[in-house]
Write a protein that holds these residues in place. Sequence first.
Motif, PDB file in Angstrom:
ATOM      1  N   ARG A  48      29.662  45.906  43.549  1.00  0.00           N
ATOM      2  CA  ARG A  48      28.454  45.943  44.377  1.00  0.00           C
ATOM      3  C   ARG A  48      27.976  44.521  44.686  1.00  0.00           C
ATOM      4  N   ASP A  49      28.037  43.647  43.692  1.00  0.00           N
ATOM      5  CA  ASP A  49      27.673  42.237  43.914  1.00  0.00           C
ATOM      6  C   ASP A  49      28.534  41.618  45.007  1.00  0.00           C
ATOM      7  N   ARG A  50      29.848  41.831  44.898  1.00  0.00           N
ATOM      8  CA  ARG A  50      30.770  41.280  45.899  1.00  0.00           C
ATOM      9  C   ARG A  50      30.395  41.751  47.295  1.00  0.00           C
ATOM     10  N   ASP A  51      30.108  43.048  47.428  1.00  0.00           N
ATOM     11  CA  ASP A  51      29.787  43.605  48.748  1.00  0.00           C
ATOM     12  C   ASP A  51      28.472  43.053  49.277  1.00  0.00           C
ATOM     13  N   LEU A 100      41.202  39.146  32.522  1.00  0.00           N
ATOM     14  CA  LEU A 100      39.766  39.014  32.759  1.00  0.00           C
ATOM     15  C   LEU A 100      39.311  39.984  33.850  1.00  0.00           C
ATOM     16  N   ASN A 101      38.021  40.004  34.113  1.00  0.00           N
ATOM     17  CA  ASN A 101      37.451  40.951  35.061  1.00  0.00           C
ATOM     18  C   ASN A 101      37.604  40.413  36.481  1.00  0.00           C
ATOM     19  N   GLU A 102      38.545  40.970  37.239  1.00  0.00           N
ATOM     20  CA  GLU A 102      38.815  40.500  38.602  1.00  0.00           C
ATOM     21  C   GLU A 102      37.628  40.685  39.529  1.00  0.00           C
ATOM     22  N   ASP A 103      36.904  41.789  39.376  1.00  0.00           N
ATOM     23  CA  ASP A 103      35.771  42.051  40.265  1.00  0.00           C
ATOM     24  C   ASP A 103      34.684  40.999  40.082  1.00  0.00           C
TER      25      ASP A 103
END
Length: 437
Positions: A48-51, A100-103
């Motif tokens: 959601r942050d990315r979007d 690690l967390n890709e998102d």
Amino acid sequence: MANTSREILEKEEDERVAPWAMRSSLARRAHPIEREGRVFDYRTEFQRDRDRILHSRAFKRLRLKSSGGAIPPVERYRDRLTHTLEVSQISRTVARSLGLNEDLVEAIAMGHELGAPPFARAGEIALSALAGAAGGGFQCNHQSLRVVDLIEKRYRHAGLNLTDATREGILKHAAWSAAAHREAALRPGWAPFLEAQVVAVVEEISSVVQHLDDGLRAGDLDPASVEGLPIMRELLRRIEAPVSQRAGSARPGRGRGALFMRANLLNRGLTHLFVTGIIQHSQRSIRIWARANVVETHATFLAARGRLKPGTIGLSPPVSRLYDGLRSFVARQLHQGAWLSAVAARARNILSGIFQVLIQDPRLADDYLLLRFKEECGGAFLRDVAPADIEKEIARRYRANKRFARLVIDHIAGMTDMFAIAEYERLLGPQLMRGSL
């Protein structure tokens, strides 16, 4: 129907990533997410942050902000959007290899340049001087955090309401001041978590490789000097030995086409060399740290996170020395060369000109800037002040006001390169603009 899509994604994420990776299920925001009629939730918090970053005005403007800093902008150097996408892609590759967390890495990488001013590094230097004179300071990562927290206006609250982890990563992907950011959610006394460290290392290295690539293609760097660097000799030794053994292989020719292909070869080779170096060295560093701190689960990682060291993600000392030689070469030949030195002077003239005019006569500012000042400081909207009182109002409330100066800095930092040039011409005239160049 139960809404389980996000929960399923979080469970899959928890099973996939390493114990020392950040979890979206634990992410927190300043404000609750407004449902706005949505029934299902198909995204993790970091997705959601990315979007939200992707759809922001600041992100869209990156394609019109130069990375090389030419005035006026030219196509031979990458823009900030291309730089951001390349950093995002490489950071995800590194994150995936390290568990690690890709998102989260993608969200930080997509947001790390949101505060970038016009004219690249030259613009940062110019705004830093202006902000310092106004009683503040200017750093791109600090400004990016300001953009996502305050400047963007898409919801009922200020900012994009990103998770604290993404906000911390955007701040800490470069040097930051703990004194300037004391908010507990940003962990001011702690080193960046590993996803933020990935973006920090990739961004720095990518910038150097990209500038080298652009400089070669534009003809601003001598190919022979580039290939004489120790890192290039080592790289070409590895690349060309297998190539020369192929039956019927031909030596590259001359001309622009050959130079273009040679630049492609060097760019691919350097990117692979550095990405491999980051992954291999970081895997060893993480294992050593995890063993020393008895990190076996995510809970034990959270308990030990305050002891995480900066530089856990990085290059090995031998590769780092080769990289330092390349970085110094690019700085000497491009950033300190006559062309970019002239760009820095032009940027200083343009941005300081806009700043001084708006400080002296706020009536020339856009309405939204004056409304922002009214929201923050109260008082009358400047356009509503009686003509007989307006000079007194400007002298009393605007010219020596550090908060108004900060808003002007925000306004200038949000400009694209061509808009900054056009704004200079609007305020000071095209003849003065030509004279400053």
